[in-house]
Design an enzyme around this catalytic site. Structure first.
Site, PDB file in Angstrom:
ATOM      1  N   CYS A  31      -3.644  -5.653   1.813  1.00 25.61           N
ATOM      2  CA  CYS A  31      -2.596  -5.553   0.256  1.00 25.61           C
ATOM      3  C   CYS A  31      -1.069  -4.806   0.447  1.00 25.61           C
ATOM      4  O   CYS A  31      -0.213  -4.333   0.996  1.00 25.61           O
ATOM      5  CB  CYS A  31      -3.220  -3.935  -0.215  1.00 25.61           C
ATOM      6  N   CYS A  34       0.982  -2.297  -0.029  1.00 26.36           N
ATOM      7  CA  CYS A  34       0.369  -1.039   0.509  1.00 26.36           C
ATOM      8  C   CYS A  34       1.232  -0.893   0.947  1.00 26.36           C
ATOM      9  O   CYS A  34       2.641  -0.350   1.736  1.00 26.36           O
ATOM     10  CB  CYS A  34      -0.992  -1.398   0.596  1.00 26.36           C
TER      11      CYS A  34
END
Length: 105
Positions: A31, A34
């Site tokens: 991600c 993230c």
């Protein structure tokens, strides 16, 4: 203080029964957002805020925890106080917004 990895094995003790406020970052290695949020979460952990425990949950390794918290997109931050969810935020947020979310819990 270092960020603690939460698993279904240690979640109850480290998050539900914690006496301090717990900030949980639900994330995954693939991600991009993230990876943008992670250094901010790490910085908050290193600042040793009194009464705060900072944790991360890798949703690929702990899908049951992600499901329990209804995590639909990541990164998701959850603030827990006295074993209950006090606040939730989805997406990358600036450090100031995260600290405000923690303070309001």
């Amino acid at each position: 203080m270092a960020v603690m990895e939460l698993t279904k094995q240690n979640f109850s003790v480290e998050a539900r029964q914690a006496t301090e406020i717990v900030l949980i970052d639900f994330w995954a290695a693939w991600c991009g957002p993230c990876r943008m949020l992670s250094p901010i979460v790490d910085e908050i952990a290193e600042e040793n805020h009194t009464g705060l425990k900072v944790c991360k949950v890798n949703i690929d390794e702990e899908p049951e925890l992600a499901q329990e918290f209804g995590v639909m997109s990541i990164p998701t931050l959850v603030v827990m106080k006295q074993g209950r969810v006090a606040a939730t935020s989805v997406g990358v947020k600036p450090k100031s917004a995260i600290l405000t979310m923690i303070a309001e819990a």
